[in-house]
Design a protein around this motif. Structure first.
Motif, PDB file in Angstrom:
ATOM      1  N   LYS A 133       0.832  -1.298  -0.183  1.00 44.94           N
ATOM      2  CA  LYS A 133      -0.164   0.030  -0.097  1.00 44.94           C
ATOM      3  C   LYS A 133       1.087   1.188   0.044  1.00 44.94           C
ATOM      4  O   LYS A 133       1.935   1.490   0.880  1.00 44.94           O
ATOM      5  CB  LYS A 133      -1.105   0.060   1.108  1.00 44.94           C
ATOM      6  N   ILE A 134       0.584   2.067  -1.061  1.00 44.85           N
ATOM      7  CA  ILE A 134       1.725   3.209  -1.357  1.00 44.85           C
ATOM      8  C   ILE A 134       0.900   4.373  -1.424  1.00 44.85           C
ATOM      9  O   ILE A 134      -0.290   4.633  -2.164  1.00 44.85           O
ATOM     10  CB  ILE A 134       2.443   3.053  -2.506  1.00 44.85           C
ATOM     11  N   ARG A 135       0.924   5.402  -0.325  1.00 44.12           N
ATOM     12  CA  ARG A 135       0.471   6.926  -0.660  1.00 44.12           C
ATOM     13  C   ARG A 135       1.438   7.642  -1.674  1.00 44.12           C
ATOM     14  O   ARG A 135       2.632   7.677  -1.288  1.00 44.12           O
ATOM     15  CB  ARG A 135       0.545   7.677   0.762  1.00 44.12           C
ATOM     16  N   GLU A 170       5.001   9.272  -0.719  1.00 49.11           N
ATOM     17  CA  GLU A 170       4.917  10.085   0.327  1.00 49.11           C
ATOM     18  C   GLU A 170       4.977   9.122   1.565  1.00 49.11           C
ATOM     19  O   GLU A 170       4.582   7.821   1.592  1.00 49.11           O
ATOM     20  CB  GLU A 170       3.750  10.723   0.210  1.00 49.11           C
ATOM     21  N   PRO A 171       5.607   9.572   2.542  1.00 41.90           N
ATOM     22  CA  PRO A 171       6.561  10.625   2.703  1.00 41.90           C
ATOM     23  C   PRO A 171       7.645  10.548   1.882  1.00 41.90           C
ATOM     24  O   PRO A 171       8.055   9.607   1.560  1.00 41.90           O
ATOM     25  CB  PRO A 171       6.882  10.941   4.206  1.00 41.90           C
ATOM     26  N   ARG A 172       8.375  11.728   1.461  1.00 44.45           N
ATOM     27  CA  ARG A 172       9.636  11.781   0.334  1.00 44.45           C
ATOM     28  C   ARG A 172      10.634  11.409   1.067  1.00 44.45           C
ATOM     29  O   ARG A 172      10.954  11.501   2.150  1.00 44.45           O
ATOM     30  CB  ARG A 172       9.375  13.057  -0.201  1.00 44.45           C
ATOM     31  N   ASP A 173      11.353  10.413   0.135  1.00 43.39           N
ATOM     32  CA  ASP A 173      12.575  10.048   0.846  1.00 43.39           C
ATOM     33  C   ASP A 173      13.787  10.445  -0.573  1.00 43.39           C
ATOM     34  O   ASP A 173      13.875   9.949  -1.576  1.00 43.39           O
ATOM     35  CB  ASP A 173      12.670   8.614   0.780  1.00 43.39           C
ATOM     36  N   PRO A 174      14.826  11.527   0.016  1.00 44.19           N
ATOM     37  CA  PRO A 174      15.495  12.073  -1.052  1.00 44.19           C
ATOM     38  C   PRO A 174      16.607  10.884  -1.576  1.00 44.19           C
ATOM     39  O   PRO A 174      17.280  11.198  -2.564  1.00 44.19           O
ATOM     40  CB  PRO A 174      16.363  13.057  -0.329  1.00 44.19           C
ATOM     41  N   SER A 175      16.724   9.722  -0.853  1.00 41.35           N
ATOM     42  CA  SER A 175      17.648   8.879  -1.488  1.00 41.35           C
ATOM     43  C   SER A 175      17.148   7.455  -1.969  1.00 41.35           C
ATOM     44  O   SER A 175      17.732   6.610  -2.235  1.00 41.35           O
ATOM     45  CB  SER A 175      18.385   8.266  -0.169  1.00 41.35           C
ATOM     46  N   ARG A 176      15.664   7.726  -2.248  1.00 45.82           N
ATOM     47  CA  ARG A 176      14.855   6.658  -2.695  1.00 45.82           C
ATOM     48  C   ARG A 176      15.327   6.709  -4.442  1.00 45.82           C
ATOM     49  O   ARG A 176      15.363   7.760  -5.024  1.00 45.82           O
ATOM     50  CB  ARG A 176      13.424   6.878  -2.704  1.00 45.82           C
ATOM     51  N   PRO A 177      15.120   5.489  -5.010  1.00 51.62           N
ATOM     52  CA  PRO A 177      15.629   5.423  -6.556  1.00 51.62           C
ATOM     53  C   PRO A 177      14.478   6.208  -7.360  1.00 51.62           C
ATOM     54  O   PRO A 177      13.289   6.243  -6.780  1.00 51.62           O
ATOM     55  CB  PRO A 177      15.559   3.946  -6.774  1.00 51.62           C
ATOM     56  N   VAL A 178      14.928   6.861  -8.222  1.00 59.54           N
ATOM     57  CA  VAL A 178      14.056   7.668  -9.262  1.00 59.54           C
ATOM     58  C   VAL A 178      14.347   7.166 -10.816  1.00 59.54           C
ATOM     59  O   VAL A 178      15.503   6.937 -11.046  1.00 59.54           O
ATOM     60  CB  VAL A 178      14.055   9.145  -9.151  1.00 59.54           C
ATOM     61  N   THR A 179      13.206   6.886 -11.330  1.00 62.37           N
ATOM     62  CA  THR A 179      13.274   6.393 -13.029  1.00 62.37           C
ATOM     63  C   THR A 179      12.652   7.208 -13.738  1.00 62.37           C
ATOM     64  O   THR A 179      11.550   7.855 -13.627  1.00 62.37           O
ATOM     65  CB  THR A 179      12.499   5.109 -12.831  1.00 62.37           C
TER      66      THR A 179
END
Length: 499
Positions: free
Chosen positions: A52-54, A84-93
């Motif tokens: 489950k993702i917000r 959310e909540p945002r994570d600046p070290s999470r992968p982005v594609t």
């Protein structure tokens, strides 16, 4: 669901009337169009990869301007889905489609966006509306944030004022624009420390290689990448050329013809994988050798090749003889099922169509494109203009009528030169030991045949231990088949996690 729009846009609209009323006639001629970028963010939730993702969905315009005088040149629309909540070290594609001139509707509404359009999974026409918009559990939002980019002239993106299309419509110019948008997004969202992936479909794989060169090949503001996702790959354009005298295309198309013949009951084999591998070996060996001999090919060898070619393609030896052992894709689409009055698709040869008559040597149209296009067009407009709240009177350009006269030159070579962007990927991999490549190919794809992708990426300079291949029982847009959409999602999810 909450909607946020830039306050500057509202102020600009309120101020527009009085400002125009005060203009003098001479001032109007000197004014240059100014675009206030529209940015809208909405909040959503869903289940992706079993979690489950917000997430927030932000559709907005990035304005590209002249670096010298600040003149606005283009408005590039991106749609970003961020957990959310945002994570600046999470992968982005970062993802885009191809064309050139195609919007991201296909990858966004068919494969990786949080919603997808429901169309038949078994290679049937999508028919008439309505086209349901369903939750997409195969979205990658459980492992990466996703930014869909519509390059200049595609989707809702557009050139501003009197911008010369030549500034954006070309292999290198387009790549520079997309790379600039990526850098801007990283700046604006504080994501320079995130693991970064880049991906495209079809010409989007060509764009991926060119964008990699812009991001990693420069000596300033270098953007390191963890991986590149190539879906339905085209990197070496000589491979796909049907120009008379080019034998390479006949070699690389043969395994796709074999898979198609087997699917439609024109060949027999225990499995697609086994038959395709037999076709690979025949294509690389006896068939390639025979083609290279040209008119020096002796009758006995010609007869052996013709017989095997008939076994793999499902075409009669008499037809193959008349074609001099060289069958172009267009002829194959028409000839394979001529006895049934049907043609097969280019993007996905599982699809069949019925032409005006059965007498021609090429199809009237591609049934694998007109079989799905209406559903996708309806989906992107419904989603972006509805729940995402994007407001515009522009038409969404799924396949743009504006992107024309593409400049195919790279590295200063003229337009007739050999176009191959694979070396861009090889250079980036040699200079970035952490960058890997995932190649996703459908067996029934003639737009970008899987054997051509294998050929391009097996050349000198590509570290083979960091390239992985995945195959699907569908065509160019393998995700239209439910089983393959789930498999593609699983394969890419594992690729991202393995960084």
């Amino acid at each position: 669901m909450k909607v946020r729009i830039s306050a500057a846009l509202g102020l600009a609209l309120l101020a527009a009337g009085p400002a125009l009323a005060q203009d003098k006639p001479d001032d109007k001629a000197a004014k240059v169009e100014t675009v206030v970028p529209q940015v809208r963010t909405t909040q959503h939730s869903g289940v992706f990869g079993g979690q489950k993702i917000r997430y927030s969905a932000t559709i907005g315009e990035t304005i590209l301007s002249d670096s010298k005088d600040g003149t606005q040149k283009a408005a590039i629309v991106t749609t970003a889905y961020v957990k959310e909540p945002r994570d600046p070290s999470r992968p982005v594609t970062f993802l885009f489609n191809g064309g050139p001139g195609s919007g991201t509707v296909w990858l966004q509404m068919g494969a990786f966006g949080p919603k997808r359009v429901a169309i038949p999974s078994d290679a049937r026409d999508d028919g008439a509306p309505p086209y349901p918009l369903n939750d997409n559990p195969d979205s990658l939002l459980d492992v990466t944030d996703i930014v869909f980019i519509d390059p200049p002239g595609t989707g809702y993106s557009y050139l501003i004022g009197k911008t010369d299309p030549k500034e954006f419509y070309g292999v290198t110019a387009d790549a520079k624009a997309v790379a600039q948008v990526i850098r801007r997004w990283l700046n604006d969202n504080g994501r320079w420390s995130s693991p970064k992936f880049l991906g495209g479909e079809s010409y989007g794989t060509t764009r991926s290689a060119a964008v990699v060169n812009e991001l990693e090949g420069s000596t300033f503001n270098d953007v390191g990448l963890n991986g590149v996702i190539l879906i339905s790959t085209v990197l070496d354009f000589a491979v796909g050329s049907d120009a008379p005298g080019n034998e390479l295309g006949f070699v690389t198309n043969l395994p796709s013809m074999a898979a198609t013949a087997l699917f439609h009951g024109k060949a027999t084999a225990p499995s697609t994988e086994q038959f395709v591998e037999e076709a690979r070996q025949f294509a690389l060996g006896p068939y390639a050798s025979a083609l290279l001999k040209g008119q020096k090919l002796q009758p006995e060898e010609r007869a052996r090749i013709r017989s095997e070619l008939s076994r793999f393609t499902g075409l009669s030896e008499a037809y193959l003889d008349r074609a001099d052992l060289r069958v172009t894709p267009d002829r194959f689409y028409k000839e394979l099922l001529r006895d049934r009055g049907l043609t097969v698709g280019r993007l996905d040869s599982r699809y069949t169509g019925r032409d005006y008559d059965s007498a021609g040597e090429s199809p009237d149209n591609d049934p694998s494109f007109y079989g799905i296009d209406a559903g996708y067009t309806a989906a992107i407009n419904s989603w972006t203009r509805g729940p995402l709240g994007y407001v515009t009177d522009r038409e969404y350009q799924s396949i743009s009528r504006f992107v024309t006269d593409w400049d195919w030159r790279i590295g200063g070579r003229d337009a007739n030169a050999y176009l191959n962007v694979t070396p861009y990927l090889g250079k980036a991999m040699r200079e970035n030991s952490g960058m890997r490549i995932l190649v996703a190919q459908g067996y029934y794809d003639f737009a970008t045949p899987f054997f051509a992708a294998e050929y391009a990426l097996s050349r000198t300079g590509i570290p083979q231990d960091r390239v992985e291949y995945h195959y699907y029982d569908a065509g160019h847009m393998m995700y239209v088949r439910d089983e393959d959409r789930s498999k593609l999602s699983h394969d890419i999810r594992a690729f991202i996690r393995a960084r």
